[in-house]
Design an enzyme around this catalytic site. Structure first.
Site, PDB file in Angstrom:
ATOM      1  N   GLU A   7       2.157 -24.304 -12.896  1.00  0.00           N
ATOM      2  CA  GLU A   7       0.726 -24.000 -12.893  1.00  0.00           C
ATOM      3  C   GLU A   7      -0.036 -25.073 -13.671  1.00  0.00           C
ATOM      4  O   GLU A   7      -0.694 -24.800 -14.672  1.00  0.00           O
ATOM      5  CB  GLU A   7       0.459 -22.603 -13.452  1.00  0.00           C
ATOM      6  CG  GLU A   7       1.024 -21.502 -12.592  1.00  0.00           C
ATOM      7  CD  GLU A   7       0.689 -20.096 -13.067  1.00  0.00           C
ATOM      8  OE1 GLU A   7       0.336 -19.916 -14.260  1.00  0.00           O
ATOM      9  OE2 GLU A   7       0.756 -19.168 -12.242  1.00  0.00           O
ATOM     10  N   GLU A 113       4.437 -17.927  -6.930  1.00  0.00           N
ATOM     11  CA  GLU A 113       4.299 -16.783  -7.836  1.00  0.00           C
ATOM     12  C   GLU A 113       3.352 -15.791  -7.188  1.00  0.00           C
ATOM     13  O   GLU A 113       2.245 -16.152  -6.794  1.00  0.00           O
ATOM     14  CB  GLU A 113       3.702 -17.189  -9.194  1.00  0.00           C
ATOM     15  CG  GLU A 113       4.626 -17.885 -10.122  1.00  0.00           C
ATOM     16  CD  GLU A 113       4.027 -18.018 -11.519  1.00  0.00           C
ATOM     17  OE1 GLU A 113       3.262 -17.112 -11.956  1.00  0.00           O
ATOM     18  OE2 GLU A 113       4.316 -19.022 -12.174  1.00  0.00           O
TER      19      GLU A 113
END
Length: 195
Positions: A7, A113
């Protein structure tokens, strides 16, 4: 496949690689990761390289990040996105972003995710897109998988749940109930398994 960072929309290894202020340093860190993959593979084939951000339903932020990243000519193969609907937006917004990424960047895309609650937790003050129940969790994953599969040019390559066996207060996002029995969402991919 190797993911360089996790991320990384805000960079990594702060303060040197913090974004948006330190793009040059961030790019150097990503290059170092790619070079490390090359050094570690020996004579073997190069694993695919993934760049993972957390803007699954945000085409504007995705474009800003990948346009800037691409200006550094960093070699990568796959775009990874996180997508949690209570933070990132609707499945329709995700669909639009998948269409944008597939067309604009011509890279494979994986939702690396995602999660959805099997009992109430994230939609206390607003209506949920699916019931926060075992069946609602299954419906969410089934629809998410369908949206990813519909990505243009076959670029939508998969969905990963984070995290199936999570414990503690986040256990309501896992794929097991309080008695450790698997929940219906576990069956979503049954039709793709080999017998």
């Amino acid at each position: 496949m190797v993911q360089i960072g996790n991320e990384v929309i805000n960079g990594m290894m702060w303060p040197d690689g913090k974004l948006p202020d330190n793009w040059d340093h961030f790019a150097e860190l990503v290059y170092a990761g790619v070079n490390g993959v090359d050094a570690g593979r020996g004579n073997g084939p190069r694993p695919k390289i993934m760049i993972h951000i957390d803007r699954g339903a945000d085409a504007k932020a995705t474009k800003a990040f990948f346009d800037k990243l691409n200006s550094y000519e960093i070699p990568y193969d796959i775009i990874g996105q996180s997508y949690y609907p209570w933070w990132h937006g609707s499945l329709n917004e995700l669909r639009q972003n998948l269409q944008f990424m597939a067309t604009e960047y011509q890279k494979d895309i994986i939702i690396v995710e995602t999660a959805y609650n099997w009992k109430p937790g994230n939609y206390i003050n607003k209506p949920p897109p699916f019931p926060e129940s075992p069946e609602g969790q299954r419906e969410f994953l089934d629809e998410l998988n369908r949206v990813v599969q519909e990505t243009p040019f076959g670029r939508g390559k998969g969905v990963m749940w984070w995290e199936p066996a999570v414990q503690g207060e986040l256990a309501i996002r896992g794929l097991f109930d309080d008695q450790n029995n698997s929940l219906p969402a576990m069956t979503v991919f049954d039709r793709f398994t080999r017998k």
